[in-house]
Design a protein around this motif. Structure first.
Motif, short mmCIF file in Angstrom:
data_model
loop_
_atom_site.label_atom_id
_atom_site.label_comp_id
_atom_site.label_asym_id
_atom_site.label_seq_id
_atom_site.Cartn_x
_atom_site.Cartn_y
_atom_site.Cartn_z
N PHE A 50 0.81 -1.21 0.00
CA PHE A 50 0.00 0.00 0.00
C PHE A 50 0.85 1.27 0.00
O PHE A 50 0.33 2.36 0.03
CB PHE A 50 -0.95 -0.01 1.21
CG PHE A 50 -2.02 -1.06 1.10
CD1 PHE A 50 -3.24 -0.75 0.55
CD2 PHE A 50 -1.78 -2.35 1.52
CE1 PHE A 50 -4.23 -1.72 0.44
CE2 PHE A 50 -2.76 -3.33 1.41
CZ PHE A 50 -3.99 -3.01 0.87
N GLY A 51 2.16 1.09 -0.04
CA GLY A 51 3.07 2.23 -0.03
C GLY A 51 3.28 2.80 -1.42
O GLY A 51 2.57 2.44 -2.37
N PRO A 52 4.26 3.65 -1.56
CA PRO A 52 4.51 4.28 -2.86
C PRO A 52 5.07 3.30 -3.90
O PRO A 52 5.71 2.31 -3.55
CB PRO A 52 5.53 5.37 -2.54
CG PRO A 52 6.20 4.92 -1.29
CD PRO A 52 5.18 4.13 -0.53
N ALA A 53 4.82 3.60 -5.15
CA ALA A 53 5.38 2.81 -6.25
C ALA A 53 6.90 2.79 -6.14
O ALA A 53 7.51 3.77 -5.73
CB ALA A 53 4.95 3.40 -7.59
N GLY A 54 7.48 1.65 -6.50
CA GLY A 54 8.92 1.50 -6.43
C GLY A 54 9.39 0.80 -5.18
O GLY A 54 10.57 0.47 -5.05
N GLY A 55 8.46 0.52 -4.27
CA GLY A 55 8.83 -0.23 -3.07
C GLY A 55 8.98 -1.71 -3.39
O GLY A 55 8.43 -2.22 -4.36
N LEU A 56 9.73 -2.39 -2.56
CA LEU A 56 9.90 -3.83 -2.70
C LEU A 56 9.10 -4.48 -1.58
O LEU A 56 9.39 -4.28 -0.40
CB LEU A 56 11.37 -4.23 -2.61
CG LEU A 56 11.69 -5.69 -2.90
CD1 LEU A 56 11.40 -6.03 -4.37
CD2 LEU A 56 13.14 -6.00 -2.58
N TYR A 57 8.07 -5.23 -1.96
CA TYR A 57 7.26 -5.97 -0.99
C TYR A 57 7.81 -7.39 -0.92
O TYR A 57 7.75 -8.14 -1.89
CB TYR A 57 5.79 -5.96 -1.43
CG TYR A 57 4.89 -6.91 -0.67
CD1 TYR A 57 4.90 -6.95 0.72
CD2 TYR A 57 4.02 -7.75 -1.34
CE1 TYR A 57 4.07 -7.82 1.42
CE2 TYR A 57 3.17 -8.61 -0.66
CZ TYR A 57 3.20 -8.64 0.72
OH TYR A 57 2.36 -9.50 1.40
N VAL A 58 8.39 -7.74 0.23
CA VAL A 58 8.96 -9.07 0.44
C VAL A 58 8.16 -9.74 1.55
O VAL A 58 8.00 -9.17 2.63
CB VAL A 58 10.46 -8.99 0.82
CG1 VAL A 58 11.04 -10.38 1.01
CG2 VAL A 58 11.24 -8.22 -0.23
N TYR A 59 7.65 -10.92 1.26
CA TYR A 59 6.84 -11.63 2.25
C TYR A 59 7.29 -13.08 2.39
O TYR A 59 7.92 -13.64 1.50
CB TYR A 59 5.35 -11.57 1.88
CG TYR A 59 5.01 -12.30 0.61
CD1 TYR A 59 4.63 -13.64 0.64
CD2 TYR A 59 5.06 -11.66 -0.63
CE1 TYR A 59 4.32 -14.32 -0.53
CE2 TYR A 59 4.74 -12.34 -1.80
CZ TYR A 59 4.37 -13.66 -1.73
OH TYR A 59 4.07 -14.34 -2.89
N PHE A 60 6.95 -13.65 3.54
CA PHE A 60 7.28 -15.03 3.87
C PHE A 60 6.06 -15.89 3.59
O PHE A 60 4.94 -15.52 3.92
CB PHE A 60 7.65 -15.11 5.35
CG PHE A 60 8.45 -16.30 5.75
CD1 PHE A 60 9.64 -16.61 5.12
CD2 PHE A 60 8.02 -17.11 6.79
CE1 PHE A 60 10.40 -17.72 5.52
CE2 PHE A 60 8.76 -18.21 7.19
CZ PHE A 60 9.94 -18.51 6.56
N THR A 61 6.26 -17.04 2.96
CA THR A 61 5.12 -17.89 2.60
C THR A 61 5.42 -19.35 2.93
O THR A 61 6.59 -19.76 2.91
CB THR A 61 4.76 -17.70 1.11
OG1 THR A 61 3.55 -18.39 0.83
CG2 THR A 61 5.85 -18.18 0.19
N TYR A 62 4.39 -20.10 3.16
CA TYR A 62 4.49 -21.53 3.47
C TYR A 62 5.44 -21.83 4.62
O TYR A 62 5.98 -22.93 4.72
CB TYR A 62 4.88 -22.35 2.23
CG TYR A 62 3.92 -22.20 1.09
CD1 TYR A 62 2.59 -22.57 1.22
CD2 TYR A 62 4.35 -21.66 -0.12
CE1 TYR A 62 1.70 -22.42 0.16
CE2 TYR A 62 3.46 -21.51 -1.18
CZ TYR A 62 2.14 -21.90 -1.03
OH TYR A 62 1.26 -21.74 -2.07
N GLY A 63 5.70 -20.84 5.46
CA GLY A 63 6.57 -21.04 6.61
C GLY A 63 8.03 -21.30 6.28
O GLY A 63 8.80 -21.69 7.16
N MET A 64 8.43 -21.05 4.99
CA MET A 64 9.82 -21.35 4.64
C MET A 64 10.39 -20.55 3.48
O MET A 64 11.59 -20.62 3.26
CB MET A 64 9.97 -22.83 4.35
CG MET A 64 9.20 -23.32 3.15
SD MET A 64 9.54 -25.06 2.85
CE MET A 64 7.90 -25.70 2.87
N HIS A 65 9.60 -19.81 2.74
CA HIS A 65 10.11 -19.14 1.53
C HIS A 65 9.82 -17.64 1.55
O HIS A 65 8.76 -17.21 2.00
CB HIS A 65 9.43 -19.71 0.28
CG HIS A 65 9.66 -21.15 0.05
ND1 HIS A 65 10.91 -21.69 -0.16
CD2 HIS A 65 8.79 -22.19 0.01
CE1 HIS A 65 10.80 -22.99 -0.34
NE2 HIS A 65 9.53 -23.33 -0.22
#
Length: 179
Positions: A50-65
């Protein structure tokens, strides 16, 4: 994200001496997209979307990636492009060291979790500003002409799986899944 996604194909992801040409992406379209983390609104996990364009959204998934996305909409919109796969250009030895299970170089970056692992991208990079090379990570245009992409449905979704919001370089050996 549906406009930005195909424009990212052929661009170069750069981080700490590593570089790779982006060959596969997926669009995630916020409140209109049941496959998006932002579909139900902003949470602590997805706030970067939801931040400004150009941000890097990094998230954790499946408890390992870890997976990485380029935020590309208006602030408050919650839209981004998932970086699904890339072709290694420089720093391949470092990528191999991080991805010891990869049997071939074409497997180093052939999936969003593999890409993040090979590049050393984790939650500490969430919110990095790509245009200013914040935390040493950016996406650049090296002058390579953009490819004519193939459009398919996204991979690994249940909700929103029917949306044709995956773009990739046709026949490229580094794709996460053939088009």
């Amino acid at each position: 994200p549906r406009e930005v996604a195909p424009e990212l194909l052929g661009k170069v992801l750069v981080h700490g001496g590593l570089s790779a040409r982006i060959v596969e992406v997926e669009a995630y379209c916020g409140s209109e997209d049941p496959g998006s983390h932002a579909f139900r609104g902003m949470t602590r996990r997805n706030a970067t979307m939801f931040g400004p364009a150009g941000g890097l959204y990094v998230y954790f998934t499946y408890g390992m990636h870890w997976c990485a996305n380029a935020v590309c909409g208006e602030e408050g919109e919650g839209v981004a492009v998932l970086l699904r796969a890339a072709e290694p250009l420089t720093g391949i030895e470092d990528m191999r060291a991080r991805r010891v299970k990869a049997k071939r170089d074409r497997d180093l970056l052939s999936g969003p979790a593999r890409l993040c692992q090979a590049f050393g991208l984790d939650g500490t990079y969430d919110g990095a500003d790509l245009p200013t090379v914040d935390r040493g990570v950016t996406i650049v245009d090296d002058g390579t002409p953009p490819p004519a992409p193939v459009v398919t449905t996204r991979i690994g979704l249940t909700a929103g799986a029917d949306r044709p919001w995956r773009w990739c370089v046709p026949g490229h050996p580094h794709l996460s899944k053939p088009a």
